[in-house]
Scaffold this motif. Structure first.
Motif, mmCIF file in Angstrom:
data_model
loop_
_atom_site.group_PDB
_atom_site.id
_atom_site.type_symbol
_atom_site.label_atom_id
_atom_site.label_comp_id
_atom_site.label_asym_id
_atom_site.label_seq_id
_atom_site.Cartn_x
_atom_site.Cartn_y
_atom_site.Cartn_z
ATOM 1 N N LEU A 116 -41.549 -25.056 -53.682
ATOM 2 C CA LEU A 116 -41.956 -26.370 -54.180
ATOM 3 C C LEU A 116 -41.018 -27.486 -53.739
ATOM 4 C CD1 LEU A 116 -43.092 -25.300 -57.754
ATOM 5 C CD2 LEU A 116 -44.512 -25.737 -55.744
ATOM 6 N N LYS A 117 -39.884 -27.133 -53.121
ATOM 7 C CA LYS A 117 -39.000 -28.168 -52.574
ATOM 8 C C LYS A 117 -39.756 -28.919 -51.489
ATOM 9 C CE LYS A 117 -34.494 -26.009 -53.226
ATOM 10 N NZ LYS A 117 -33.325 -25.419 -52.560
ATOM 11 N N GLY A 118 -39.672 -30.239 -51.545
ATOM 12 C CA GLY A 118 -40.348 -31.057 -50.543
ATOM 13 C C GLY A 118 -41.787 -31.396 -50.882
ATOM 14 N N THR A 119 -42.281 -30.914 -52.020
ATOM 15 C CA THR A 119 -43.658 -31.230 -52.407
ATOM 16 C C THR A 119 -43.682 -32.504 -53.246
ATOM 17 O OG1 THR A 119 -43.542 -29.839 -54.379
ATOM 18 C CG2 THR A 119 -44.421 -28.832 -52.382
ATOM 19 N N LYS A 146 -43.103 -28.573 -64.596
ATOM 20 C CA LYS A 146 -41.693 -28.190 -64.706
ATOM 21 C C LYS A 146 -40.864 -29.334 -65.264
ATOM 22 C CE LYS A 146 -41.673 -24.064 -62.849
ATOM 23 N NZ LYS A 146 -41.217 -22.906 -63.538
ATOM 24 N N ALA A 147 -39.737 -28.970 -65.885
ATOM 25 C CA ALA A 147 -38.767 -29.960 -66.339
ATOM 26 C C ALA A 147 -38.151 -30.612 -65.105
ATOM 27 C CB ALA A 147 -37.685 -29.288 -67.171
ATOM 28 N N ALA A 148 -37.841 -31.916 -65.234
ATOM 29 C CA ALA A 148 -37.300 -32.630 -64.079
ATOM 30 C C ALA A 148 -36.299 -33.682 -64.522
ATOM 31 C CB ALA A 148 -38.440 -33.293 -63.301
ATOM 32 N N LYS A 149 -35.406 -34.022 -63.605
ATOM 33 C CA LYS A 149 -34.479 -35.119 -63.820
ATOM 34 C C LYS A 149 -34.405 -35.931 -62.534
ATOM 35 C CE LYS A 149 -29.935 -33.993 -63.785
ATOM 36 N NZ LYS A 149 -28.693 -33.387 -64.266
ATOM 37 N N SER A 150 -33.993 -37.172 -62.674
ATOM 38 C CA SER A 150 -33.961 -38.085 -61.535
ATOM 39 C C SER A 150 -32.800 -37.747 -60.614
ATOM 40 C CB SER A 150 -33.843 -39.521 -62.028
ATOM 41 O OG SER A 150 -33.699 -40.395 -60.932
ATOM 42 N N PHE A 151 -33.087 -37.608 -59.340
ATOM 43 C CA PHE A 151 -32.064 -37.342 -58.325
ATOM 44 C C PHE A 151 -31.203 -38.583 -58.096
ATOM 45 C CE2 PHE A 151 -30.707 -37.085 -53.838
ATOM 46 C CZ PHE A 151 -30.070 -35.850 -53.854
ATOM 47 N N ASP A 152 -31.835 -39.768 -58.197
ATOM 48 C CA ASP A 152 -31.159 -41.040 -57.924
ATOM 49 C C ASP A 152 -30.656 -41.725 -59.194
ATOM 50 O OD1 ASP A 152 -31.856 -40.783 -55.146
ATOM 51 O OD2 ASP A 152 -33.893 -41.396 -55.682
ATOM 52 N N ASN A 153 -30.721 -41.041 -60.332
ATOM 53 C CA ASN A 153 -30.326 -41.611 -61.625
ATOM 54 C C ASN A 153 -31.039 -42.930 -61.929
ATOM 55 O OD1 ASN A 153 -28.591 -39.485 -62.280
ATOM 56 N ND2 ASN A 153 -26.914 -40.425 -61.155
ATOM 57 N N GLU A 154 -32.346 -42.953 -61.715
ATOM 58 C CA GLU A 154 -33.149 -44.125 -62.062
ATOM 59 C C GLU A 154 -34.307 -43.693 -62.955
ATOM 60 O OE1 GLU A 154 -36.013 -45.718 -59.009
ATOM 61 O OE2 GLU A 154 -34.832 -44.452 -57.656
ATOM 62 N N ILE A 165 -36.668 -32.969 -54.524
ATOM 63 C CA ILE A 165 -35.540 -32.925 -53.599
ATOM 64 C C ILE A 165 -34.817 -31.589 -53.694
ATOM 65 C CG2 ILE A 165 -33.353 -34.016 -52.936
ATOM 66 C CD1 ILE A 165 -35.797 -35.835 -52.544
ATOM 67 N N ASP A 166 -34.577 -31.132 -54.911
ATOM 68 C CA ASP A 166 -33.825 -29.902 -55.120
ATOM 69 C C ASP A 166 -34.277 -29.252 -56.429
ATOM 70 O OD1 ASP A 166 -31.986 -27.925 -54.544
ATOM 71 O OD2 ASP A 166 -30.247 -29.042 -55.281
ATOM 72 N N ILE A 167 -33.922 -27.976 -56.594
ATOM 73 C CA ILE A 167 -34.216 -27.242 -57.819
ATOM 74 C C ILE A 167 -32.937 -26.521 -58.209
ATOM 75 C CG2 ILE A 167 -35.634 -25.449 -58.886
ATOM 76 C CD1 ILE A 167 -37.691 -26.015 -56.582
ATOM 77 N N ASP A 168 -32.446 -26.781 -59.423
ATOM 78 C CA ASP A 168 -31.186 -26.149 -59.829
ATOM 79 C C ASP A 168 -31.413 -24.723 -60.324
ATOM 80 O OD1 ASP A 168 -31.980 -26.299 -62.516
ATOM 81 O OD2 ASP A 168 -30.775 -28.080 -62.923
ATOM 82 N N ASP A 169 -30.325 -24.056 -60.690
ATOM 83 C CA ASP A 169 -30.385 -22.643 -61.087
ATOM 84 C C ASP A 169 -31.229 -22.403 -62.331
ATOM 85 O OD1 ASP A 169 -28.791 -21.990 -58.955
ATOM 86 O OD2 ASP A 169 -26.932 -22.036 -60.117
ATOM 87 N N GLU A 170 -31.375 -23.412 -63.182
ATOM 88 C CA GLU A 170 -32.187 -23.266 -64.393
ATOM 89 C C GLU A 170 -33.658 -23.580 -64.133
ATOM 90 O OE1 GLU A 170 -29.175 -25.232 -64.715
ATOM 91 O OE2 GLU A 170 -28.190 -23.357 -65.239
ATOM 92 N N GLY A 171 -34.017 -23.940 -62.901
ATOM 93 C CA GLY A 171 -35.402 -24.255 -62.558
ATOM 94 C C GLY A 171 -35.779 -25.698 -62.808
ATOM 95 N N VAL A 172 -34.793 -26.575 -63.052
ATOM 96 C CA VAL A 172 -35.062 -27.995 -63.278
ATOM 97 C C VAL A 172 -35.192 -28.682 -61.919
ATOM 98 C CG1 VAL A 172 -34.174 -30.150 -64.252
ATOM 99 C CG2 VAL A 172 -33.839 -27.992 -65.478
ATOM 100 N N PHE A 173 -36.272 -29.440 -61.753
ATOM 101 C CA PHE A 173 -36.495 -30.171 -60.512
ATOM 102 C C PHE A 173 -35.659 -31.437 -60.487
ATOM 103 C CE2 PHE A 173 -41.087 -28.641 -59.440
ATOM 104 C CZ PHE A 173 -40.651 -27.343 -59.500
ATOM 105 N N SER A 176 -37.107 -37.583 -56.713
ATOM 106 C CA SER A 176 -36.860 -38.956 -56.319
ATOM 107 C C SER A 176 -38.215 -39.625 -56.147
ATOM 108 C CB SER A 176 -36.086 -38.977 -54.994
ATOM 109 O OG SER A 176 -35.727 -40.281 -54.646
ATOM 110 N N LYS A 177 -38.268 -40.939 -56.363
ATOM 111 C CA LYS A 177 -39.512 -41.679 -56.221
ATOM 112 C C LYS A 177 -40.068 -41.499 -54.820
ATOM 113 C CE LYS A 177 -41.571 -46.093 -57.335
ATOM 114 N NZ LYS A 177 -41.342 -47.403 -57.904
ATOM 115 N N HIS A 178 -41.363 -41.219 -54.733
ATOM 116 C CA HIS A 178 -42.013 -41.019 -53.428
ATOM 117 C C HIS A 178 -42.763 -42.290 -53.047
ATOM 118 C CE1 HIS A 178 -45.238 -39.528 -50.697
ATOM 119 N NE2 HIS A 178 -44.205 -38.885 -50.184
ATOM 120 N N TYR A 179 -42.493 -42.768 -51.859
ATOM 121 C CA TYR A 179 -43.171 -43.965 -51.354
ATOM 122 C C TYR A 179 -44.209 -43.538 -50.348
ATOM 123 C CZ TYR A 179 -39.144 -46.135 -53.537
ATOM 124 O OH TYR A 179 -38.197 -46.534 -54.432
ATOM 125 N N ASP A 180 -45.462 -43.879 -50.603
ATOM 126 C CA ASP A 180 -46.581 -43.460 -49.717
ATOM 127 C C ASP A 180 -46.504 -44.095 -48.372
ATOM 128 O OD1 ASP A 180 -47.828 -41.778 -51.578
ATOM 129 O OD2 ASP A 180 -48.667 -43.510 -52.600
#
Length: 180
Positions: A116-119, A146-154, A165-173, A176-180
């Motif tokens: 799911l990385k990159g999706t 899935k649970a998620a947190k902001s990569f860019d702290n926004e 962008i990434d998935i940590d060891d606990e499975g939290v995504f 980052s905001k995706h621009y079309d």
């Protein structure tokens, strides 16, 4: 007319033993079959696999017992031959039309979380800059939440398109905001 005997046991008792053994093996397979297949590296994709062997044993026992007690016009030798052939045909049909398609569908619907990385997904529950929210990703065979947190702290409000962008060891995504 007395039935055939093998090693001092009547054929009916042998069929009954095979039926009971097949049922017991079925229950054991339900509880520890996956573990045994994993330890022995058995794929179970061919004609000969634990499910078909257990099914064959059970069919021989059940069908043989029924034919032996109900088919008075047939001798035990003919019943045994008919039983072996009919049980083999039935178990092959069950294997090809039920067991193998189910196993293939299990394999095609499974995925690794790392795939799911990159999706691109959508924020379902708002993700605060320093907290957690929830992301939903649509897949071919359903959706993943899935649970998620902001990569860019926004802050990422509900409905925002995001990129995993990434998935940590606990499975939290980490998204980052995706621009079309």
């Amino acid at each position: 007319m007395r039935g055939m005997e093998i090693a001092g046991y009547t054929i009916e008792s042998i069929y009954l033993f095979l039926l009971i053994a097949g049922v017991i093996l079925t229950f054991l397979y339900i509880f520890v079959g996956e573990l045994i297949e994993g330890m022995m590296d058995i794929s179970g994709d061919g004609i000969i696999n634990p499910i078909t062997v257990i099914g064959y044993i059970t069919l021989i026992g059940g069908l043989g017992y029924i034919l032996e007690t109900m088919a008075f016009f047939m001798g035990s030798g003919l019943i045994l031959l008919v039983n072996l052939v009919v049980s083999a045909v039935l178990i092959v049909l069950v294997n090809y039309f039920i067991i193998l398609p189910v196993k293939r569908s299990e394999k095609s619907t499974s995925y690794s979380i790392n795939e799911l990385k990159g999706t691109v997904g959508e924020v379902y529950t708002t993700i605060p800059a320093e907290g957690f929210g929830e992301v939903v990703i649509s897949r071919t065979h359903g959706t993943v939440s899935k649970a998620a947190k902001s990569f860019d702290n926004e802050d990422l409000p509900e409905g925002t398109k995001v990129l995993v962008i990434d998935i940590d060891d606990e499975g939290v995504f980490h998204v980052s905001k995706h621009y079309d």
